[in-house]
Design an enzyme around this catalytic site. Structure first.
Site, PDB file in Angstrom:
ATOM      1  N   ASP A 142       0.732  -1.265   0.042  1.00 41.06           N
ATOM      2  CA  ASP A 142       0.051   0.025   0.175  1.00 41.06           C
ATOM      3  C   ASP A 142       0.947   1.034   0.142  1.00 41.06           C
ATOM      4  OD1 ASP A 142      -2.458   1.491  -0.091  1.00 41.06           O
ATOM      5  OD2 ASP A 142      -2.597   1.183   2.161  1.00 41.06           O
ATOM      6  N   ASN A 163     -10.199  -3.140  -6.590  1.00 34.24           N
ATOM      7  CA  ASN A 163      -9.631  -2.097  -7.538  1.00 34.24           C
ATOM      8  C   ASN A 163     -10.030  -1.798  -8.673  1.00 34.24           C
ATOM      9  OD1 ASN A 163      -6.399  -3.540  -6.131  1.00 34.24           O
ATOM     10  ND2 ASN A 163      -7.663  -1.734  -5.232  1.00 34.24           N
TER      11      ASN A 163
END
Length: 249
Positions: A29, A77
């Site tokens: 991340d 996503n």
């Protein structure tokens, strides 16, 4: 993957080889934030993130960690900007094509898990080729979660078991954790001992929900493109200071 880092190439002396996690999972991340901080487009963060993943894979291999699983692209996503999603699909394909020869030379066995049939056809082909070519390699097991969601995986397992019961091949009374394991995308792979999440976010983001039952979780504020061997060293040192009880006293 042609130049080995000279810093911390061998296991740091303050780490116990016998107490290393055998399987490390990572939520990579912070790529977008890394790029934004530098006035770059988000896609540049993803490109730098590839280098961090390659370096971590080599580090795990150098230090004697048997398996690495990376969360590359989640089922959620797809909700990102179309330009970014298309770039990621192209990036995955290009990196696979470029790095396959090196993975073969370094004895890496790569595997992709997730709903792969929803990916672009050309990427599916590269994934299939990389898994086929490396399937007999005996080195580190490198798993890439792509179009993966933990809840979706559990639904997939339930559907598969229901079909087996409906066809008479499986007695419902015999269903236990071992049966469930056989239908997971990660079937045959040990569960992670350590989950690392970069960028400081305190959540697991639908990643390996079944498999993470007893994983130790380590969160660092380091953004993924900046995650290096020193950062990994800190994560492992923290891991080795814990006492894993697996629900016992």
């Amino acid at each position: 993957m042609t130049i080995k880092p000279v810093i911390l190439e061998t296991l740091p002396p303050d780490l116990d080889q016998q107490r290393l996690p055998q399987h490390v999972a990572v939520i990579m991340d912070g790529n977008g934030r890394w790029a934004k901080q530098r006035g770059m487009p988000r896609i540049m963060g993803h490109q730098r993130g590839v280098d961090s993943l390659k370096n971590l894979l080599r580090c795990c291999d150098d230090w004697g960690i048997a398996a690495l699983t990376a969360y590359a692209f989640s089922t959620e996503n797809w909700g990102r900007p179309l330009e970014e999603v298309e770039f990621l699909m192209t990036l995955f394909e290009r990196v696979l094509r470029r790095e396959l020869k090196e993975m073969m030379a370094e004895n890496v066995r790569i595997r992709f898990v997730g709903n792969l049939t929803s990916l672009p056809r050309s990427l599916q082909d590269e994934i299939a080729r990389s898994m086929e070519d490396t399937k007999n390699n005996t080195g580190i097991r490198f798993t890439v979660a792509t179009n993966y969601g933990g809840r979706q995986e559990i639904v997939h397992v339930c559907q598969a078991i229901a079909r087996e019961v409906q066809s008479g091949k499986l007695d419902p009374e015999t269903i236990d954790e071992g049966v469930v394991e056989k239908y997971l995308y990660t079937e045959g792979l040990s569960h992670p001992d350590l989950l690392i999440r970069t960028s400081g976010e305190l959540r697991i983001s639908n990643f390996l929900l079944w498999q993470m039952a007893y994983a130790e979780i380590y969160v660092t504020s380091t953004l993924w493109p900046d995650f290096d061997r020193q950062a990994f060293h800190l994560a492992l040192r923290d891991y080795q200071q814990r006492h894993r009880r697996f629900g016992k006293v």
